[in-house]
Design an enzyme around this catalytic site. Structure first.
Site, PDB file in Angstrom:
ATOM      1  N   CYS A 121      35.955  34.136  26.312  1.00  0.00           N
ATOM      2  CA  CYS A 121      35.715  33.384  27.552  1.00  0.00           C
ATOM      3  C   CYS A 121      34.454  32.559  27.322  1.00  0.00           C
ATOM      4  O   CYS A 121      33.608  32.917  26.494  1.00  0.00           O
ATOM      5  CB  CYS A 121      35.526  34.376  28.693  1.00  0.00           C
ATOM      6  N   HIS A 122      34.319  31.489  28.063  1.00  0.00           N
ATOM      7  CA  HIS A 122      33.159  30.616  27.877  1.00  0.00           C
ATOM      8  C   HIS A 122      31.835  31.370  28.037  1.00  0.00           C
ATOM      9  O   HIS A 122      30.847  31.057  27.381  1.00  0.00           O
ATOM     10  CB  HIS A 122      33.225  29.449  28.865  1.00  0.00           C
ATOM     11  N   THR A 123      31.822  32.385  28.898  1.00  0.00           N
ATOM     12  CA  THR A 123      30.577  33.126  29.148  1.00  0.00           C
ATOM     13  C   THR A 123      30.081  33.813  27.865  1.00  0.00           C
ATOM     14  O   THR A 123      28.873  33.901  27.636  1.00  0.00           O
ATOM     15  CB  THR A 123      30.799  34.160  30.286  1.00  0.00           C
ATOM     16  N   HIS A 129      34.284  40.380  26.771  1.00  0.00           N
ATOM     17  CA  HIS A 129      34.433  41.049  28.072  1.00  0.00           C
ATOM     18  C   HIS A 129      35.811  40.858  28.680  1.00  0.00           C
ATOM     19  O   HIS A 129      36.091  41.390  29.734  1.00  0.00           O
ATOM     20  CB  HIS A 129      33.341  40.578  29.041  1.00  0.00           C
ATOM     21  N   GLU A 130      36.679  40.089  27.996  1.00  0.00           N
ATOM     22  CA  GLU A 130      38.032  39.911  28.526  1.00  0.00           C
ATOM     23  C   GLU A 130      38.941  40.702  27.600  1.00  0.00           C
ATOM     24  O   GLU A 130      39.060  40.350  26.416  1.00  0.00           O
ATOM     25  CB  GLU A 130      38.378  38.416  28.484  1.00  0.00           C
ATOM     26  N   CYS A 188      31.063  50.733  42.244  1.00  0.00           N
ATOM     27  CA  CYS A 188      30.687  52.151  42.252  1.00  0.00           C
ATOM     28  C   CYS A 188      31.401  52.895  43.383  1.00  0.00           C
ATOM     29  O   CYS A 188      31.494  54.107  43.379  1.00  0.00           O
ATOM     30  CB  CYS A 188      29.166  52.295  42.394  1.00  0.00           C
ATOM     31  N   CYS A 197      28.058  52.062  47.268  1.00  0.00           N
ATOM     32  CA  CYS A 197      26.956  51.264  47.812  1.00  0.00           C
ATOM     33  C   CYS A 197      27.436  50.415  48.991  1.00  0.00           C
ATOM     34  O   CYS A 197      28.628  50.339  49.283  1.00  0.00           O
ATOM     35  CB  CYS A 197      26.366  50.372  46.726  1.00  0.00           C
ATOM     36  N   CYS A 246      30.044  47.826  47.984  1.00  0.00           N
ATOM     37  CA  CYS A 246      31.374  48.379  47.723  1.00  0.00           C
ATOM     38  C   CYS A 246      32.046  48.793  49.029  1.00  0.00           C
ATOM     39  O   CYS A 246      33.265  48.721  49.153  1.00  0.00           O
ATOM     40  CB  CYS A 246      31.280  49.549  46.755  1.00  0.00           C
ATOM     41  N   CYS A 280      28.543  44.870  43.715  1.00  0.00           N
ATOM     42  CA  CYS A 280      28.089  46.265  43.652  1.00  0.00           C
ATOM     43  C   CYS A 280      26.604  46.355  43.265  1.00  0.00           C
ATOM     44  O   CYS A 280      26.166  45.748  42.296  1.00  0.00           O
ATOM     45  CB  CYS A 280      28.943  47.006  42.628  1.00  0.00           C
ATOM     46  N   ARG A 293      26.678  45.435  39.332  1.00  0.00           N
ATOM     47  CA  ARG A 293      26.928  43.998  39.282  1.00  0.00           C
ATOM     48  C   ARG A 293      26.447  43.438  37.942  1.00  0.00           C
ATOM     49  O   ARG A 293      25.597  44.024  37.280  1.00  0.00           O
ATOM     50  CB  ARG A 293      26.256  43.280  40.442  1.00  0.00           C
ATOM     51  N   CYS A 352      39.005  38.831  33.186  1.00  0.00           N
ATOM     52  CA  CYS A 352      37.889  37.951  33.584  1.00  0.00           C
ATOM     53  C   CYS A 352      38.398  36.615  34.103  1.00  0.00           C
ATOM     54  O   CYS A 352      38.626  36.446  35.283  1.00  0.00           O
ATOM     55  CB  CYS A 352      36.885  37.739  32.458  1.00  0.00           C
ATOM     56  N   ARG A 390      43.595  30.024  26.384  1.00  0.00           N
ATOM     57  CA  ARG A 390      43.093  31.328  25.973  1.00  0.00           C
ATOM     58  C   ARG A 390      43.649  31.709  24.604  1.00  0.00           C
ATOM     59  O   ARG A 390      44.821  31.464  24.303  1.00  0.00           O
ATOM     60  CB  ARG A 390      43.474  32.409  26.993  1.00  0.00           C
TER      61      ARG A 390
HETATM   62  P1  NAD Z   1      35.988  26.167  29.371  1.00  0.00           P
HETATM   63  O1  NAD Z   1      34.907  25.713  28.475  1.00  0.00           O
HETATM   64  O2  NAD Z   1      37.298  26.540  28.790  1.00  0.00           O
HETATM   65  O3  NAD Z   1      36.264  25.050  30.470  1.00  0.00           O
HETATM   66  C1  NAD Z   1      35.250  24.274  31.069  1.00  0.00           C
HETATM   67  C2  NAD Z   1      35.804  22.858  31.306  1.00  0.00           C
HETATM   68  O4  NAD Z   1      34.824  22.122  32.061  1.00  0.00           O
HETATM   69  C3  NAD Z   1      36.049  22.079  30.014  1.00  0.00           C
HETATM   70  O5  NAD Z   1      37.381  21.581  30.013  1.00  0.00           O
HETATM   71  C4  NAD Z   1      35.009  20.938  30.077  1.00  0.00           C
HETATM   72  O6  NAD Z   1      35.483  19.725  29.488  1.00  0.00           O
HETATM   73  C5  NAD Z   1      34.796  20.782  31.575  1.00  0.00           C
HETATM   74  N1  NAD Z   1      33.511  20.186  31.961  1.00  0.00           N
HETATM   75  C6  NAD Z   1      32.276  20.444  31.454  1.00  0.00           C
HETATM   76  N2  NAD Z   1      31.339  19.697  32.084  1.00  0.00           N
HETATM   77  C7  NAD Z   1      31.988  18.962  33.022  1.00  0.00           C
HETATM   78  C8  NAD Z   1      31.571  18.013  33.995  1.00  0.00           C
HETATM   79  N3  NAD Z   1      30.290  17.663  34.121  1.00  0.00           N
HETATM   80  N4  NAD Z   1      32.525  17.455  34.785  1.00  0.00           N
HETATM   81  C9  NAD Z   1      33.831  17.791  34.656  1.00  0.00           C
HETATM   82  N5  NAD Z   1      34.276  18.684  33.749  1.00  0.00           N
HETATM   83  C10 NAD Z   1      33.376  19.259  32.938  1.00  0.00           C
HETATM   84  O7  NAD Z   1      35.371  27.400  30.217  1.00  0.00           O
HETATM   85  P2  NAD Z   1      36.103  28.569  31.067  1.00  0.00           P
HETATM   86  O8  NAD Z   1      36.310  29.761  30.208  1.00  0.00           O
HETATM   87  O9  NAD Z   1      37.247  27.995  31.838  1.00  0.00           O
HETATM   88  O10 NAD Z   1      34.895  28.947  32.079  1.00  0.00           O
HETATM   89  C11 NAD Z   1      34.448  27.988  33.044  1.00  0.00           C
HETATM   90  C12 NAD Z   1      33.117  28.406  33.651  1.00  0.00           C
HETATM   91  O11 NAD Z   1      33.276  29.574  34.446  1.00  0.00           O
HETATM   92  C13 NAD Z   1      32.046  28.764  32.626  1.00  0.00           C
HETATM   93  O12 NAD Z   1      30.794  28.278  33.097  1.00  0.00           O
HETATM   94  C14 NAD Z   1      32.057  30.277  32.633  1.00  0.00           C
HETATM   95  O13 NAD Z   1      30.815  30.790  32.176  1.00  0.00           O
HETATM   96  C15 NAD Z   1      32.292  30.521  34.097  1.00  0.00           C
HETATM   97  N6  NAD Z   1      32.792  31.847  34.495  1.00  0.00           N
HETATM   98  C16 NAD Z   1      32.332  32.362  35.682  1.00  0.00           C
HETATM   99  C17 NAD Z   1      32.802  33.566  36.156  1.00  0.00           C
HETATM  100  C18 NAD Z   1      32.356  34.086  37.485  1.00  0.00           C
HETATM  101  O14 NAD Z   1      32.682  35.227  37.813  1.00  0.00           O
HETATM  102  N7  NAD Z   1      31.630  33.314  38.297  1.00  0.00           N
HETATM  103  C19 NAD Z   1      33.741  34.286  35.388  1.00  0.00           C
HETATM  104  C20 NAD Z   1      34.232  33.712  34.186  1.00  0.00           C
HETATM  105  C21 NAD Z   1      33.742  32.505  33.755  1.00  0.00           C
HETATM  106 ZN    ZN Z   2      28.751  49.614  44.456  1.00  0.00          ZN
END
Ligand code: NAD
Ligand code: ZN
Length: 379
Positions: A47-49, A69-70, A99, A102, A105, A113, A117, A177, A372
């Site tokens: 995943c991107h994270t 994490h995925e 949990c 809390c 939860c 959580c 978290r 994820c 993916r």
């Molecule tokens: P990814 O890299 O596959 O996709 C991101 C897309 O955004 C790409 O296609 C990229 O070209 C585009 N992009 C980047 N900058 C841009 C802009 N300024 N304008 C328009 N498009 C733009 O990533 P992903 O795996 O799909 O994850 C996306 C985001 O979600 C990441 O920041 C990731 O860390 C986050 N995320 C958050 C959570 C959460 O719980 N909040 C969970 C998972 C992932």
């Molecule tokens: Zn909790």
């Protein structure tokens, strides 16, 4: 199982340094302690994270570390006090937890959580502040309590969702994820009314899942916004009806969207992690009722700037982790959506590689290729 209570030696992809290719090493995985579960990981994906914290640009560097994490796996053994899962159970690890005790939860509205978290700076178990991974006695740190780029990992039971054993782990692992996050951001948080117009910023796995969620919720126009035009063709399969590449316009994308929609979109979901896209996603929603939902993980020093008048004009800005799903309570039901064929997962899976080839998944993401990539732990 024969290995319960013992140290397991297995392969893990260790990240020794920020931005450097992972290397497959033999690691020792300690037995699970109180309220912990040791899991045999069968499938994982990138995943991107993971990439974000591996690059460690503007993030606290914690190395050597095992990312990932995925994933999907099977419980190998459990520590003291664990009653919710047992060896042999099929589970999805989650970067945030539940949990069940809390205030968060117990609240129907929150999944933040207090105990479990997400904490991206912590590289150890919360029970005793130690790592369960080591090489020659030297600790290797965890990542978001999951560290699934290892044949075996140890997690807190509160971050482990027990799922239907009939569900194919090589498919439902992506629900642990990104896909649940995007889906939930639309269904649980943005809640687009039937017939509404939704803009999705960022068409990676998370954004495409958000588009899918908007479609399931009944949105009729779904406008995909991305800087990478290669994403647009693929995004049609996920319900996107129109596309905007901000690079094709010499005015702010908020204005482009306002012109396309008679004043603004009803809902927007930001899935990029880019601060400019976050501001645009907020400013493009219609005054009076528009709701924007932030999902992307921003740079540590990012600041959100907008004129307060945008709020006074009755726009709402929200954010969400994991699409507001409670991992243990809700994730098994998301898996059931797939089992009932109400949610298609196959179209998100564009590549499958062996564990030995894990660095290829990083290359694919860097090039923006595919959605993916499933990494098979059994090679
Ligand atoms: P990814 O890299 O596959 O996709 C991101 C897309 O955004 C790409 O296609 C990229 O070209 C585009 N992009 C980047 N900058 C841009 C802009 N300024 N304008 C328009 N498009 C733009 O990533 P992903 O795996 O799909 O994850 C996306 C985001 O979600 C990441 O920041 C990731 O860390 C986050 N995320 C958050 C959570 C959460 O719980 N909040 C969970 C998972 C992932
Ligand atoms: Zn909790």
């Amino acid at each position: 199982m024969a290995t319960a209570g013992q140290v397991i030696k297995c392969k893990a992809a260790v990240s020794w340094e920020a931005g450097k290719p992972l290397s497959i090493e033999e690691v020792e995985v300690a037995p699970p302690q109180a309220m912990e579960v040791r899991i045999k990981i069968l499938f994982t994906s990138l995943c991107h994270t993971d990439v974000f914290f591996w690059e460690a640009k503007g993030q606290t560097p914690v190395f050597p570390r095992i990312f990932g994490h995925e994933a999907g796996g099977i419980v190998e053994s459990v520590g003291e006090g664990v009653t919710d899962v047992a060896p042999g159970d099929h589970v999805l690890p989650v970067f945030t937890g539940e949990c069940k005790e809390c205030a968060h939860c117990k609240s129907a509205e929150s999944n933040m959580c207090d105990l479990l978290r997400i904490n991206t700076d912590r590289g150890v178990m919360i029970g005793d502040g130690k790592s369960r991974f080591s090489i020659n006695g030297k600790p290797i740190y965890h990542f978001v309590g999951t560290s699934t780029f290892s044949e075996y990992t140890v997690m807190h039971v509160g971050c482990v969702a027990k799922i239907n054993p009939e569900a194919p782990l090589d498919k439902v692992c992506i629900l642990s994820c990104g896909i649940s996050t995007g889906l939930g951001a639309s269904i649980n948080v943005a809640k687009p009314p039937k017939g509404s117009t939704v803009a999705i910023f960022g068409l990676g796995a998370v954004g495409l899942a958000a588009a899918e969620g908007a479609r399931i919720a009944g949105a009729s126009r779904i406008i995909g916004v991305d800087l990478n035009p290669n994403r647009f063709e693929e995004a049609k399969k996920f319900g996107c009806t129109e596309f905007v590449n901000p690079k094709d316009h010499n005015k702010p994308v908020q204005e482009v969207l306002a012109e396309m929609t008679n004043g603004g979109v009803d809902r927007s979901v930001e899935c990029t992690g880019n601060i400019n896209a976050m501001i645009q996603a907020f400013e493009c929603v219609h005054d009076g009722w528009g709701v924007a939902v932030l999902v992307g993980v921003p740079h540590k020093d990012a600041e959100f700037k907008t004129h307060p008048m945008n709020f006074l004009n009755e726009r709402t800005l929200k954010g969400t982790f994991f699409g507001n799903f409670k991992p243990r309570t809700d994730l098994p039901n998301v898996v059931e959506l797939y089992m009932k064929k109400e949610l298609e997962l196959e179209k998100f899976i564009t590549h499958t590689i062996s564990f030995a080839e894990i660095n290829k998944a990083f290359d694919l993401m860097a090039k923006g290729e595919g959605i993916r990539c499933i990494i098979r732990m059994d090679n």
